[in-house]
Design a protein around this motif. Structure first.
Motif, PDB file in Angstrom:
ATOM      1  N   TYR A  51      51.945  38.281  40.826  1.00 32.55           N
ATOM      2  CA  TYR A  51      51.202  37.049  40.785  1.00 32.55           C
ATOM      3  C   TYR A  51      51.843  35.834  40.349  1.00 32.55           C
ATOM      4  O   TYR A  51      52.453  35.916  39.417  1.00 32.55           O
ATOM      5  N   SER A 111      42.756  47.115  41.115  1.00 37.09           N
ATOM      6  CA  SER A 111      43.280  45.763  40.365  1.00 37.09           C
ATOM      7  C   SER A 111      43.816  44.524  41.120  1.00 37.09           C
ATOM      8  O   SER A 111      43.258  43.513  40.922  1.00 37.09           O
ATOM      9  N   LEU A 124      43.976  34.841  41.960  1.00 41.23           N
ATOM     10  CA  LEU A 124      45.354  34.573  41.778  1.00 41.23           C
ATOM     11  C   LEU A 124      46.041  34.831  43.106  1.00 41.23           C
ATOM     12  O   LEU A 124      45.731  35.737  44.123  1.00 41.23           O
ATOM     13  N   TYR A 145      42.402  40.893  40.587  1.00 40.50           N
ATOM     14  CA  TYR A 145      43.241  39.822  40.173  1.00 40.50           C
ATOM     15  C   TYR A 145      43.367  38.698  41.433  1.00 40.50           C
ATOM     16  O   TYR A 145      43.529  37.454  41.259  1.00 40.50           O
ATOM     17  N   THR A 146      43.209  39.353  42.642  1.00 39.96           N
ATOM     18  CA  THR A 146      43.220  38.499  43.736  1.00 39.96           C
ATOM     19  C   THR A 146      41.919  37.929  44.141  1.00 39.96           C
ATOM     20  O   THR A 146      41.474  36.845  44.455  1.00 39.96           O
ATOM     21  N   LEU A 168      39.764  36.880  40.171  1.00 35.75           N
ATOM     22  CA  LEU A 168      40.300  35.854  39.510  1.00 35.75           C
ATOM     23  C   LEU A 168      40.974  34.770  40.629  1.00 35.75           C
ATOM     24  O   LEU A 168      41.331  33.692  40.134  1.00 35.75           O
ATOM     25  N   ILE A 175      41.650  39.595  29.140  1.00 32.65           N
ATOM     26  CA  ILE A 175      42.109  38.231  29.732  1.00 32.65           C
ATOM     27  C   ILE A 175      41.375  37.232  29.036  1.00 32.65           C
ATOM     28  O   ILE A 175      39.980  37.462  29.231  1.00 32.65           O
ATOM     29  N   GLN A 185      48.927  36.179  44.888  1.00 33.69           N
ATOM     30  CA  GLN A 185      49.875  37.493  45.128  1.00 33.69           C
ATOM     31  C   GLN A 185      51.363  36.812  45.691  1.00 33.69           C
ATOM     32  O   GLN A 185      51.191  36.104  46.861  1.00 33.69           O
ATOM     33  N   LEU A 216      51.719  43.494  37.865  1.00 27.82           N
ATOM     34  CA  LEU A 216      50.896  44.742  37.962  1.00 27.82           C
ATOM     35  C   LEU A 216      51.757  45.980  38.122  1.00 27.82           C
ATOM     36  O   LEU A 216      52.502  45.819  39.124  1.00 27.82           O
ATOM     37  N   ASP A 269      40.185  43.525  32.551  1.00 29.81           N
ATOM     38  CA  ASP A 269      40.345  43.730  34.258  1.00 29.81           C
ATOM     39  C   ASP A 269      39.829  45.290  34.301  1.00 29.81           C
ATOM     40  O   ASP A 269      39.177  45.771  33.403  1.00 29.81           O
TER      41      ASP A 269
END
Length: 134
Positions: free
Chosen positions: A43, A19, A29, A23-24, A27, A116, A31, A52, A110
């Motif tokens: 995030y 994950s 994002l 997400y990093t 996407l 999302i 952290q 998360l 995800d």
């Protein structure tokens, strides 16, 4: 009671490392540090956070159907370049579904199947914390 802001959304995930990569890496994002004694990752997006939370037994709902994307539980994020987002997601082998509404938005998932929404917003309105959806 008067609610004045949205602080964070908690997203359950079964594999934290996988994950974090999404997400990093996918996407993009940022952290942020967290000081808690259970597995997770936070995030920061403006004044809002995505938390998360790892649960190895977590299974997303089988009911996520991106063909009716707006009627699923989802997190909506504002973006500045829809085409770039779409290409980045496709390059990462993510499912991408353009919004059925005709808005400049797309839906993805995800690695655990959490939906999302990525919606094109007017960056000129960022300082007011209110976005005009394009």
């Amino acid at each position: 009671m008067k609610v004045v802001s949205c602080l964070h959304a908690a997203v359950m995930v079964s594999d934290l490392d996988r994950s974090i990569e999404f997400y990093t890496g996918t996407l993009g994002l940022a952290q942020v540090d967290r000081d808690l004694n259970y597995p997770g990752a936070w995030y920061q997006i403006g004044d809002f956070q995505i938390h998360l939370i790892e649960n190895a037994n977590y299974q997303a709902s089988d009911g996520i159907d991106l063909t009716v994307s707006t009627r699923n539980p989802h997190i909506a994020l504002g973006i500045q370049d829809l085409e770039q987002a779409q290409q980045r997601l496709l390059a990462a082998n993510c499912v991408v579904k353009m919004s059925n509404s005709g808005r400049a938005a797309l839906f993805t998932q995800d690695p655990d199947g959490n939906a999302i929404e990525l919606t094109l917003v007017d960056p000129e309105r960022e300082s007011t914390k209110k976005f005009d959806i394009i």
